[in-house]
Write a protein that holds these residues in place. Structure first.
Motif, PDB file in Angstrom:
ATOM      1  N   VAL A  51       0.820  -1.208   0.000  1.00  0.00           N
ATOM      2  CA  VAL A  51       0.000   0.000   0.000  1.00  0.00           C
ATOM      3  C   VAL A  51       0.857   1.261   0.000  1.00  0.00           C
ATOM      4  O   VAL A  51       0.601   2.208  -0.760  1.00  0.00           O
ATOM      5  N   SER A  52       1.889   1.317   0.844  1.00  0.00           N
ATOM      6  CA  SER A  52       2.690   2.541   0.935  1.00  0.00           C
ATOM      7  C   SER A  52       3.347   2.911  -0.389  1.00  0.00           C
ATOM      8  O   SER A  52       3.154   4.028  -0.874  1.00  0.00           O
ATOM      9  N   PRO A  53       4.131   2.027  -1.029  1.00  0.00           N
ATOM     10  CA  PRO A  53       4.722   2.433  -2.305  1.00  0.00           C
ATOM     11  C   PRO A  53       3.707   2.633  -3.418  1.00  0.00           C
ATOM     12  O   PRO A  53       3.931   3.446  -4.320  1.00  0.00           O
ATOM     13  N   LEU A  54       2.576   1.929  -3.375  1.00  0.00           N
ATOM     14  CA  LEU A  54       1.570   2.127  -4.417  1.00  0.00           C
ATOM     15  C   LEU A  54       0.872   3.475  -4.273  1.00  0.00           C
ATOM     16  O   LEU A  54       0.444   4.068  -5.271  1.00  0.00           O
ATOM     17  N   TYR A 111      14.196  13.323  -4.925  1.00  0.00           N
ATOM     18  CA  TYR A 111      13.898  13.426  -3.505  1.00  0.00           C
ATOM     19  C   TYR A 111      12.602  12.658  -3.231  1.00  0.00           C
ATOM     20  O   TYR A 111      11.524  13.090  -3.617  1.00  0.00           O
ATOM     21  N   MET A 112      12.723  11.539  -2.542  1.00  0.00           N
ATOM     22  CA  MET A 112      11.541  10.735  -2.286  1.00  0.00           C
ATOM     23  C   MET A 112      10.638  11.437  -1.275  1.00  0.00           C
ATOM     24  O   MET A 112      11.105  12.138  -0.383  1.00  0.00           O
ATOM     25  N   VAL A 113       9.348  11.230  -1.430  1.00  0.00           N
ATOM     26  CA  VAL A 113       8.357  11.674  -0.453  1.00  0.00           C
ATOM     27  C   VAL A 113       7.509  10.459  -0.111  1.00  0.00           C
ATOM     28  O   VAL A 113       7.080   9.724  -0.989  1.00  0.00           O
ATOM     29  N   GLY A 114       7.282  10.222   1.181  1.00  0.00           N
ATOM     30  CA  GLY A 114       6.540   9.030   1.550  1.00  0.00           C
ATOM     31  C   GLY A 114       7.313   7.764   1.216  1.00  0.00           C
ATOM     32  O   GLY A 114       8.536   7.764   1.093  1.00  0.00           O
ATOM     33  N   SER A 115       6.580   6.656   1.059  1.00  0.00           N
ATOM     34  CA  SER A 115       7.156   5.335   0.737  1.00  0.00           C
ATOM     35  C   SER A 115       8.429   5.084   1.541  1.00  0.00           C
ATOM     36  O   SER A 115       9.452   4.662   1.003  1.00  0.00           O
TER      37      SER A 115
END
Length: 390
Positions: free
Chosen positions: A81-84, A241-245
């Motif tokens: 769920v998180s990466p999706l 820059y990643m956000v979340g996941s």
């Protein structure tokens, strides 16, 4: 019922040559087929969320129209769920999902599937992932793939095929063994410096920037202050820059590095994120190529949420990386570790596997640290243009 070759070869014609996932008995024929075709790529992930992130990395870096498929049992949708929702959706990184339908209403199954079975369609729809039943007749494969590709190309987001029991005929497996050589023993360089004597995140990132020329290097920064401070120092086109996941920078970098062996891929991680998905160390150790470098900046805290402590002071991340098969692993509290990490040619053909370093840094973040003004979609598009992926 179809043969594995019917679907895999039709998918290949549309550019699907990358696969990642966690096994399910419904998926066995596909996995066995892909594993035994040297022109296809399969990454067996530690969990389904990591598999999604691996294929997201492929989508970010791949050239020549290459596409990826993530395969999982529907019970693993919880892990994904998180990466999706905060990686593939946010950055618009498309992939085809094949999700098996264990516990399908009206079909007898094990008790652990009693809830996930009925809610699988609604869960996909809640995540705004359109889906349809996996094709069970050969003539239905091409139309299903056409709908999937049309959606992926139009929206930049995933599409799902939900596989019912008995959809694919068995396909035998000959060999799945890994033949990666043993890693060198981890090396430590601890000075025992007090908190105020440790290097800062800014100092570490400045060293990273000095070692990562935009022409040949891609830098993927974990969510939180790591990416924000890198952005504040120097917003370069070779950075994302990643956000979340949270915890997904490792598998994202793995997929990217596998898809782009011509580039040096650097994953900048944090201790909280690394602890969240420690199974990714094993996946990187097994599949990680020599053009992948993993730097963990460890301040022993969830800095961006108020400084709550993590358990990282009790963990030897270098020992874990070495035991999981990284080609080299070092850790300590001396800023020179960053220079040592980048001291050798990342494309050295005599070295197998990724490099790792864990640098202990002091807690704290500069006042007024800005958030990126460039949106996730824009930073993804800029990076892909920069590396010639579009």
């Amino acid at each position: 019922m179809i043969e594995a070759a019917h679907f895999v070869e039709a998918a290949r014609r549309r550019g699907f040559t990358w696969y990642a996932g966690v096994p399910c008995s419904f998926l066995t024929p596909f996995i066995n087929y892909v594993l035994q075709d040297p022109s296809l790529h399969y990454v067996g992930a530690a969990n389904e969320g990591d598999a999604v992130a691996v294929i997201a990395g492929v989508a970010l870096g791949a050239r020549d129209g290459a596409r990826g498929i993530t395969m999982m049992q529907n019970s693993g949708l919880g892990n994904a769920v998180s990466p999706l929702t905060s990686l593939t959706w946010t950055f618009r990184l498309p992939q085809l999902l094949i999700v098996t339908w264990r516990g399908e209403p009206g079909v007898a199954d094990e008790p652990q599937h009693a809830l996930m079975g009925p809610i699988t369609p609604a869960l996909l729809e809640t995540m705004e992932i359109p889906w349809e039943p996996f094709p069970r007749e050969a003539e239905a494969i091409e139309p299903a793939l056409a709908r999937a590709v049309e959606h992926m190309d139009k929206t930049g987001r995933p599409y799902a095929l939900v596989m019912q029991k008995g959809s694919v005929a068995p396909y035998p497996l000959d060999d799945t063994g890994f033949k990666r050589g043993a890693a060198r023993a981890p090396q430590s360089d601890w000075r025992g410096a007090p908190q105020d004597g440790l290097p800062s995140r800014r100092e570490a990132l400045e060293r990273v920037i000095a070692h990562t020329p935009p022409r040949s290097t891609v830098v993927l920064a974990s969510t939180g202050f790591c990416g924000r401070e890198l952005y504040a120092l120097d917003d370069r086109p070779n950075q994302l820059y990643m956000v979340g996941s949270m915890g997904c920078v490792m598998p994202l970098a793995l997929g990217f590095a596998l898809a782009r062996p011509d580039l040096h891929v650097v994953a900048i991680d944090g201790d909280g994120a690394a602890l969240m998905r420690m199974g990714a160390f094993a996946t990187l150790g097994a599949y990680g190529p020599a053009n992948l470098t993993h730097l963990l900046l460890d301040n022993g805290a969830h800095d961006s949420t108020g400084g709550q402590a993590t358990v990282s002071p009790h963990v030897s991340f270098a020992s874990i990386a070495a035991a999981c098969g990284y080609a080299s692993a070092i850790e300590g509290d001396d800023l020179s570790l960053v220079d040592r990490l980048f001291s050798n040619d990342p494309n050295d053909t005599l070295r197998r596997g990724p490099r790792f370093a864990r640098l202990t840094i002091r807690r704290g973040t500069p006042d007024g640290l800005p958030r990126p003004t460039i949106s996730p979609v824009e930073v993804r598009a800029r990076l892909m243009r920069h590396i010639g992926a579009v």
